[in-house]
Design a protein around this motif. Structure first.
Motif, PDB file in Angstrom:
ATOM      1  N   CYS A 108       0.857  -1.189   0.000  1.00  0.00           N
ATOM      2  CA  CYS A 108       0.000   0.000   0.000  1.00  0.00           C
ATOM      3  C   CYS A 108       0.889   1.233   0.000  1.00  0.00           C
ATOM      4  CB  CYS A 108      -0.919   0.019   1.221  1.00  0.00           C
ATOM      5  SG  CYS A 108      -2.202  -1.245   1.208  1.00  0.00           S
ATOM      6  N   VAL A 109       0.647   2.141  -0.951  1.00  0.00           N
ATOM      7  CA  VAL A 109       1.487   3.321  -1.110  1.00  0.00           C
ATOM      8  C   VAL A 109       0.603   4.557  -1.196  1.00  0.00           C
ATOM      9  CG1 VAL A 109       3.264   4.434  -2.513  1.00  0.00           C
ATOM     10  CG2 VAL A 109       3.188   1.949  -2.357  1.00  0.00           C
TER      11      VAL A 109
ATOM     12  N   ALA B  50      12.988  -3.790  -3.190  1.00  0.00           N
ATOM     13  CA  ALA B  50      13.339  -3.021  -4.395  1.00  0.00           C
ATOM     14  C   ALA B  50      12.086  -2.659  -5.182  1.00  0.00           C
ATOM     15  CB  ALA B  50      14.306  -3.822  -5.263  1.00  0.00           C
ATOM     16  N   GLU B  51      11.144  -3.586  -5.284  1.00  0.00           N
ATOM     17  CA  GLU B  51       9.892  -3.298  -5.987  1.00  0.00           C
ATOM     18  C   GLU B  51       9.070  -2.264  -5.228  1.00  0.00           C
ATOM     19  OE1 GLU B  51       8.946  -7.499  -8.295  1.00  0.00           O
ATOM     20  OE2 GLU B  51       8.517  -7.329  -6.155  1.00  0.00           O
ATOM     21  N   ALA B  52       9.080  -2.370  -3.897  1.00  0.00           N
ATOM     22  CA  ALA B  52       8.355  -1.384  -3.098  1.00  0.00           C
ATOM     23  C   ALA B  52       8.940   0.013  -3.303  1.00  0.00           C
ATOM     24  CB  ALA B  52       8.401  -1.772  -1.621  1.00  0.00           C
ATOM     25  N   ARG B  53      10.252   0.094  -3.386  1.00  0.00           N
ATOM     26  CA  ARG B  53      10.897   1.384  -3.628  1.00  0.00           C
ATOM     27  C   ARG B  53      10.525   1.937  -4.999  1.00  0.00           C
ATOM     28  NH1 ARG B  53      12.146   6.302  -2.352  1.00  0.00           N
ATOM     29  NH2 ARG B  53      13.931   7.115  -3.504  1.00  0.00           N
ATOM     30  N   ALA B  54      10.494   1.076  -6.019  1.00  0.00           N
ATOM     31  CA  ALA B  54      10.139   1.524  -7.373  1.00  0.00           C
ATOM     32  C   ALA B  54       8.704   2.046  -7.412  1.00  0.00           C
ATOM     33  CB  ALA B  54      10.315   0.378  -8.369  1.00  0.00           C
ATOM     34  N   VAL B  55       7.779   1.348  -6.754  1.00  0.00           N
ATOM     35  CA  VAL B  55       6.384   1.809  -6.725  1.00  0.00           C
ATOM     36  C   VAL B  55       6.268   3.112  -5.946  1.00  0.00           C
ATOM     37  CG1 VAL B  55       4.057   1.224  -5.937  1.00  0.00           C
ATOM     38  CG2 VAL B  55       5.481  -0.522  -7.007  1.00  0.00           C
ATOM     39  N   ASP B  56       7.061   3.254  -4.888  1.00  0.00           N
ATOM     40  CA  ASP B  56       7.032   4.497  -4.110  1.00  0.00           C
ATOM     41  C   ASP B  56       7.453   5.684  -4.974  1.00  0.00           C
ATOM     42  OD1 ASP B  56       6.684   6.021  -1.775  1.00  0.00           O
ATOM     43  OD2 ASP B  56       8.811   5.880  -1.287  1.00  0.00           O
ATOM     44  N   VAL B  57       8.460   5.482  -5.829  1.00  0.00           N
ATOM     45  CA  VAL B  57       8.886   6.562  -6.740  1.00  0.00           C
ATOM     46  C   VAL B  57       7.782   6.867  -7.749  1.00  0.00           C
ATOM     47  CG1 VAL B  57      10.537   7.169  -8.548  1.00  0.00           C
ATOM     48  CG2 VAL B  57      11.341   6.054  -6.452  1.00  0.00           C
TER      49      VAL B  57
ATOM     50  N   LEU C 297      -2.665   3.701  -3.421  1.00  0.00           N
ATOM     51  CA  LEU C 297      -2.549   2.618  -4.381  1.00  0.00           C
ATOM     52  C   LEU C 297      -2.248   1.335  -3.619  1.00  0.00           C
ATOM     53  CD1 LEU C 297      -2.261   1.703  -7.398  1.00  0.00           C
ATOM     54  CD2 LEU C 297       0.176   2.257  -7.185  1.00  0.00           C
ATOM     55  N   SER C 298      -3.118   0.317  -3.777  1.00  0.00           N
ATOM     56  CA  SER C 298      -2.951  -0.966  -3.085  1.00  0.00           C
ATOM     57  C   SER C 298      -2.729  -2.067  -4.110  1.00  0.00           C
ATOM     58  CB  SER C 298      -4.176  -1.291  -2.226  1.00  0.00           C
ATOM     59  OG  SER C 298      -4.418  -0.268  -1.276  1.00  0.00           O
ATOM     60  N   LEU C 299      -1.670  -2.846  -3.913  1.00  0.00           N
ATOM     61  CA  LEU C 299      -1.312  -3.925  -4.826  1.00  0.00           C
ATOM     62  C   LEU C 299      -1.286  -5.240  -4.067  1.00  0.00           C
ATOM     63  CD1 LEU C 299       1.694  -2.136  -6.606  1.00  0.00           C
ATOM     64  CD2 LEU C 299      -0.709  -2.107  -7.293  1.00  0.00           C
ATOM     65  N   PHE C 300      -1.897  -6.281  -4.658  1.00  0.00           N
ATOM     66  CA  PHE C 300      -1.919  -7.617  -4.058  1.00  0.00           C
ATOM     67  C   PHE C 300      -1.237  -8.608  -4.995  1.00  0.00           C
ATOM     68  CE2 PHE C 300      -6.298  -6.735  -1.897  1.00  0.00           C
ATOM     69  CZ  PHE C 300      -5.684  -5.808  -1.062  1.00  0.00           C
ATOM     70  N   ARG C 301      -0.534  -9.566  -4.412  1.00  0.00           N
ATOM     71  CA  ARG C 301      -0.076 -10.746  -5.135  1.00  0.00           C
ATOM     72  C   ARG C 301      -0.658 -11.980  -4.448  1.00  0.00           C
ATOM     73  NH1 ARG C 301       6.300  -9.543  -6.722  1.00  0.00           N
ATOM     74  NH2 ARG C 301       5.837  -8.071  -8.418  1.00  0.00           N
ATOM     75  N   THR C 302      -0.992 -12.982  -5.236  1.00  0.00           N
ATOM     76  CA  THR C 302      -1.682 -14.154  -4.710  1.00  0.00           C
ATOM     77  C   THR C 302      -0.976 -15.433  -5.138  1.00  0.00           C
ATOM     78  OG1 THR C 302      -3.135 -14.330  -6.638  1.00  0.00           O
ATOM     79  CG2 THR C 302      -3.880 -12.922  -4.843  1.00  0.00           C
ATOM     80  N   GLY C 303      -1.380 -16.555  -4.524  1.00  0.00           N
ATOM     81  CA  GLY C 303      -0.883 -17.866  -4.921  1.00  0.00           C
ATOM     82  C   GLY C 303       0.603 -18.035  -4.687  1.00  0.00           C
ATOM     83  N   ALA C 304       1.241 -18.755  -5.594  1.00  0.00           N
ATOM     84  CA  ALA C 304       2.664 -19.079  -5.457  1.00  0.00           C
ATOM     85  C   ALA C 304       3.584 -18.000  -5.998  1.00  0.00           C
ATOM     86  CB  ALA C 304       2.958 -20.400  -6.174  1.00  0.00           C
TER      87      ALA C 304
END
Length: 380
Positions: free
Chosen positions: A331-332, A360-367, A346-353
């Motif tokens: 959540c950003v 690093a991905e969290a930092r990219a989304v924050d930018v 902005l809320s992003l979910f990942r599911t399953g496997a």
């Protein structure tokens, strides 16, 4: 301290014998001489043994013992921090208590950031489950364990985690010492070392890491193009285009909420057959994670989110995180300038496997969130 305990036992015996001598005043007068000799003997014992012992303990004992304990604690702390193998001290729930320098270098996580967070949260989801199970077994006293785990940032590099239970005197419960070693690595610091400690050859590039950086760069480029072509003065359309970029390849669920006098959900993109309509009908004000992000302004990254109702409940009362089968979320806040109220969340979910969101991905989304907020502010 042994000396203090020994002196206490002698003093307690002396007090008991004095009490017996006091009671001897009722004996016949003919036996008083024997009682007097016993009393004099006890006085000599107090003067020649108990008093010097008291002086020795009161002057030297506690101070010296306390100083020795402090010195030993400092020595053990220095040994732990400088130990060449990566070592982590965790509790039965895998929450990090301490992490030495080698462990921070291996995991890429600062010790201050890791403390208080579960070590299993830094592992891939499947390995995190197995690690927690083995840690619980060790904490129950079922013996030491060893298993292979993988870190989220580098799942291609397996690590051998060895767990052993400890019971320090100051700890009410068993704590676990975890030693992490790269599988197949001869040197715990990684790579071959020359005669004087220099590397014999430069390490080969990490192709998986390079691929992930390229994917994030491509995602950022797609987001920039979407924001530049979005019509000005239409914040909802900006959010919709940003959600389209992130949905599918980057996140299984993308949820956008506009803030203001009252938060309003604008976009929900999810997998086919998922409860998209129910999530869209949800009031963002009833989502604790959304409101926490609005209040704090800092990104929220969770793996195996807990509690289950952290993103609120749908109209039927079921937790949204359970219905959407979320394994990691991000959540950003969409904030153009630090200190300003956010334009949305902005809320992003990942599911399953699927692999959990990395830092690093969290930092990219924050930018990217700042760029989205700037695009939402563009006047029409």
């Amino acid at each position: 301290m042994p000396q203090t305990e020994e002196f206490g036992e002698e003093l307690a015996d002396f007090v008991r014998r004095v009490a017996e001598l006091k009671a001897s005043r009722a004996v016949p007068s003919g036996d008083l001489r024997t009682m007097l000799d016993a009393a004099l003997f006890e006085l000599d014992h107090a003067a020649e043994r108990l008093w010097p012992g008291f002086e020795r303990i009161s002057v030297d004992g506690p101070t010296a013992a306390a100083s020795s304990d402090r010195d030993e604690q400092r020595l053990l702390r220095a040994v732990f921090q400088r130990f060449p193998l990566p070592v982590v001290l965790v509790d039965g729930e895998t929450v990090v208590r301490r992490m030495n320098v080698a462990a921070t270098g291996l995991t890429g996580v600062r010790g201050g950031y890791a403390t208080g967070r579960p070590l299993s949260g830094f592992l891939t989801p499947s390995d995190g489950i197995a690690f927690r199970s083995q840690a619980a077994a060790v904490a129950r006293g079922e013996g030491d364990r060893s298993l292979t785990v993988r870190l989220q940032p580098r799942p291609e590099q397996p690590l051998r985690a060895t767990l052993t239970g400890l019971r320090p005197g100051t700890e009410p419960r068993t704590v676990l010492l975890v030693v992490l070693q790269p599988v197949g690595a001869d040197d715990p610091r990684g790579g071959d070392q020359g005669t004087f400690g220099s590397r014999r050859a430069r390490a080969a590039p990490d192709l998986a890491e390079t691929t992930r950086h390229a994917e994030l760069l491509e995602l950022s480029d797609m987001m920039t193009a979407a924001l530049l072509t979005a019509p000005p003065g239409e914040p909802a359309e900006v959010l919709r285009r940003a959600a389209d970029v992130l949905h599918g390849t980057f996140a299984d669920w993308v949820i956008t909420d506009e803030t203001g006098a009252r938060p309003r959900r604008t976009t929900v993109l999810g997998p086919r057959g998922g409860p998209v309509a129910d999530v869209l009908a949800q009031d963002p004000a009833d989502c604790p994670l959304v409101m926490e992000t609005v209040r704090c302004g800092a990104p929220v990254l969770q793996v195996r989110p807990h509690p289950e109702d952290g993103f609120g409940r749908d109209a039927s009362g079921a937790p949204v995180l359970v219905r959407t089968q979320v394994t990691s979320l991000l959540c950003v806040a969409l904030t153009a300038d630090p200190g300003d109220p956010p334009e949305g969340v902005l809320s992003l979910f990942r599911t399953g496997a699927r692999l959990a969101f990395s830092m690093a991905e969290a930092r990219a989304v924050d930018v990217m969130s700042r760029h989205i907020a700037l695009a939402m502010r563009r006047p029409g």
